[in-house]
Design a protein around this motif. Structure first.
Motif, PDB file in Angstrom:
ATOM      1  N   SER A   1       0.832  -1.209   0.000  1.00 44.86           N
ATOM      2  CA  SER A   1       0.000   0.000   0.000  1.00 44.86           C
ATOM      3  C   SER A   1       0.860   1.250   0.000  1.00 44.86           C
ATOM      4  O   SER A   1       0.520   2.259  -0.652  1.00 44.86           O
TER       5      SER A   1
ATOM      6  N   ASP B   1       0.819   4.047  -2.893  1.00 45.83           N
ATOM      7  CA  ASP B   1       0.485   5.412  -2.513  1.00 45.83           C
ATOM      8  C   ASP B   1       1.492   6.396  -3.098  1.00 45.83           C
ATOM      9  O   ASP B   1       1.124   7.474  -3.587  1.00 45.83           O
TER      10      ASP B   1
ATOM     11  N   GLU C   1     -11.286  -1.718  -4.403  1.00 43.65           N
ATOM     12  CA  GLU C   1     -11.159  -0.267  -4.226  1.00 43.65           C
ATOM     13  C   GLU C   1     -10.298   0.294  -5.352  1.00 43.65           C
ATOM     14  O   GLU C   1      -9.219  -0.224  -5.633  1.00 43.65           O
TER      15      GLU C   1
ATOM     16  N   VAL D   1      -8.234   3.596  -6.575  1.00 38.51           N
ATOM     17  CA  VAL D   1      -7.615   4.818  -6.058  1.00 38.51           C
ATOM     18  C   VAL D   1      -6.973   5.561  -7.224  1.00 38.51           C
ATOM     19  O   VAL D   1      -6.193   4.980  -7.995  1.00 38.51           O
TER      20      VAL D   1
ATOM     21  N   ASN E   1      -5.337   9.660  -8.454  1.00 41.79           N
ATOM     22  CA  ASN E   1      -4.846  10.944  -7.976  1.00 41.79           C
ATOM     23  C   ASN E   1      -5.991  11.949  -7.994  1.00 41.79           C
ATOM     24  O   ASN E   1      -6.740  12.029  -8.980  1.00 41.79           O
ATOM     25  N   LYS E   2      -6.146  12.730  -6.935  1.00 38.72           N
ATOM     26  CA  LYS E   2      -7.283  13.647  -6.822  1.00 38.72           C
ATOM     27  C   LYS E   2      -7.299  14.671  -7.948  1.00 38.72           C
ATOM     28  O   LYS E   2      -8.359  15.103  -8.391  1.00 38.72           O
TER      29      LYS E   2
ATOM     30  N   GLU F   1      -9.060  13.065 -10.869  1.00 39.01           N
ATOM     31  CA  GLU F   1     -10.277  12.331 -10.516  1.00 39.01           C
ATOM     32  C   GLU F   1     -11.353  12.432 -11.585  1.00 39.01           C
ATOM     33  O   GLU F   1     -12.107  11.484 -11.827  1.00 39.01           O
TER      34      GLU F   1
ATOM     35  N   SER G   1      -9.374   8.499 -15.838  1.00 39.12           N
ATOM     36  CA  SER G   1      -9.962   7.984 -14.596  1.00 39.12           C
ATOM     37  C   SER G   1     -11.386   7.506 -14.816  1.00 39.12           C
ATOM     38  O   SER G   1     -11.802   6.461 -14.283  1.00 39.12           O
TER      39      SER G   1
END
Length: 372
Positions: free
Chosen positions: A89, A93, A117, A119, A121-122, A125, A130
Motif C-alpha cells: 500500500s 500510494d 477499491e 484509487v 490521484n485527486k 479524478e 480515470s
C-alpha cells in the motif's frame, strides 16, 4: 490612371502596409499553426484511438478471492501493469501521488470480502482516463458476478458509429477545419489595424483629397485579406494533412461561398472595431477579446453540444459558430450547398457583416480623431 492600374497599385501598397505589422504575421499565420499543432499533438496527433492505462495492484492478503480477481484483472488488454507482482500500500500510494500510475486497484483483504477499491490521484479524478478506468472496472465486476453466479447474459450491446461526414472523419479533421475558420476570421478581426493608424494621423482625410477613388482603396484592402485567407487555408491544410494525416473531402462550391461570406463578415467586424479605436493598442485589445471569447464558444476545439444549455444560446448568436460550420461543410462533411441549414448560417453571417459595416461606416462619418 485607369481604374485597373489604380486598383493594382493600391493592392500592392496595402499588402506592404498589412505585412509591415508584426501583429498581423503572428495572429494570422503563426498563432493558428502553433495552436493547431498543440491541440493535435495533445488530442489527436498520433492518429491512434487505442486507450491504455498504467495500473498497480495491491493485494493485502493472498486468498482464493483476491487471487481469482487478480488473474482476471491482468487479462484486461488496456491495462498496462506497473509491476508484475502486487505491491504494498505504501509503494502504491507513492506511485499514485507522483502520477507514475493512472490508478491503483486494491483487492479484497479477506476471502469473504467482495469489494475492490479504485484509487486515483485527486487532480485526475474527473479526467477522461480515470472515468474510463472506472467504467472498465464496473463492467469487469458485473461480468465477474455473472461468472460466479453462472448466469449467461441474454442481451448484449453492439456499438458502431456513423457521421454526417466521411467515414474516415476524425478529431484531427474536426480540429483542422475549425482552426482554418478561426485563422480566416482573425485575418478580418486583426487585418484593419492599419486603418486605425491612418485615421488617427489624418491620412484617410488627406487620401480623399487625392485622385484616389476610396471605393477602389477599400476594394484593394478587401482583396489583400482574401489573398491572406487563401494562404491561411493552404498552409494550415498542408500542416494538417501532411503533418497529422487529416482527411479532407472538399466541396468547392460550399467552401467558396462559406469563405467569401465569412471573410466579408469578419472584415466588416474588424472595420467596426477600427471605426471607434483611437489607438492601435485599443484596436488590438478589442480584437483579442472578441477572438478569444468566440474561440472557445464556437465549436473550434470541441463540439458545442457538450456546453451547458444556458451557454448554447450564446453560441447561437456568435458569427464564428456559423463560419466554422460552413467551412466544415465545404471541407469535411460535404453535406452540400443546397441544404437549408447551410444557408441559414450563411444568412446569419451576412447579417452580422451588414450590421457591423453599417455601424462602422456611420461612426467613421461622424467620429473625429485628433491628428498627432
Amino acid at each position: 490612371m485607369s481604374n485597373g492600374k489604380q486598383l493594382n497599385k493600391l493592392f500592392g501598397a496595402q499588402i506592404k502596409m498589412m505585412f509591415r505589422e508584426k501583429q498581423v504575421w503572428f495572429w494570422n499565420l503563426f498563432f493558428p499553426i502553433i495552436l493547431m499543432v498543440l491541440f493535435m499533438v495533445i488530442f489527436g496527433g498520433n492518429g491512434s484511438s487505442e486507450f491504455s492505462a498504467k495500473i498497480a495492484v495491491v493485494k493485502p492478503q493472498a486468498n482464493e478471492t483476491s487471487n481469482m480477481l487478480e488473474e482476471k484483472l491482468r487479462q484486461i488488454p488496456v491495462f498496462e501493469w506497473k509491476s508484475e507482482q502486487p505491491v504494498s500500500s505504501e509503494q502504491a500510494d507513492i506511485w499514485i501521488k507522483d502520477k507514475d500510475v493512472d490508478a491503483v486497484i486494491i483487492l479484497p483483504q479477506s476471502q469473504d470480502s467482495k469489494a475492490l477499491e479504485l484509487v486515483v490521484n485527486k487532480e485526475n479524478e474527473k479526467n477522461a482516463s480515470s472515468q474510463a478506468i472506472s467504467g472498465i472496472l464496473d463492467q469487469f465486476i458485473q461480468q465477474t458476478n455473472w461468472d460466479v453466479a453462472g448466469v449467461q447474459p441474454t442481451y448484449k450491446l453492439d456499438m458502431s458509429s456513423v457521421s454526417n461526414g466521411s467515414e474516415d472523419l476524425s478529431y484531427v479533421d474536426f480540429l483542422l477545419t475549425g482552426m482554418i475558420a478561426l485563422s480566416v476570421a482573425q485575418g478580418g478581426l486583426f487585418g484593419m489595424v492599419d486603418m486605425v493608424d491612418m485615421r488617427r494621423k489624418g491620412l484617410l482625410k488627406r487620401l480623399r483629397m487625392t485622385p484616389v477613388k476610396m471605393g477602389l482603396f477599400g476594394l484593394g484592402g478587401m482583396m489583400v485579406r482574401f489573398v491572406l485567407g487563401i494562404v491561411q487555408i493552404i498552409i494550415l491544410a498542408a500542416v494538417g494533412v501532411f503533418g497529422f494525416g487529416a482527411n479532407l473531402h472538399l466541396d468547392l462550391p460550399t467552401l467558396v461561398v462559406a469563405f467569401f461570406i465569412g471573410a466579408l463578415a469578419f472584415n466588416a467586424i474588424g472595420y467596426l472595431f477600427s471605426s471607434f479605436s483611437k489607438s492601435i493598442e485599443a484596436y488590438m485589445g478589442m480584437a483579442n477579446i472578441a477572438s478569444f471569447l468566440m474561440m472557445f464558444l464556437s465549436g473550434i476545439f470541441f463540439p458545442t453540444s457538450g456546453l451547458p444549455e444556458w451557454l448554447k444560446s450564446v453560441t447561437d448568436v456568435i458569427p464564428l459558430t456559423y463560419f466554422v460550420n460552413g467551412m466544415r461543410d465545404g471541407m469535411v462533411y460535404g453535406s452540400g450547398i443546397a441544404t437549408g441549414e447551410f444557408w441559414m448560417g450563411i444568412g446569419i453571417l451576412a447579417i452580422w457583416g451588414a450590421i457591423a459595416f453599417a455601424v462602422g461606416a456611420m461612426i467613421f462619418r461622424k467620429g473625429k480623431v485628433e491628428v498627432r
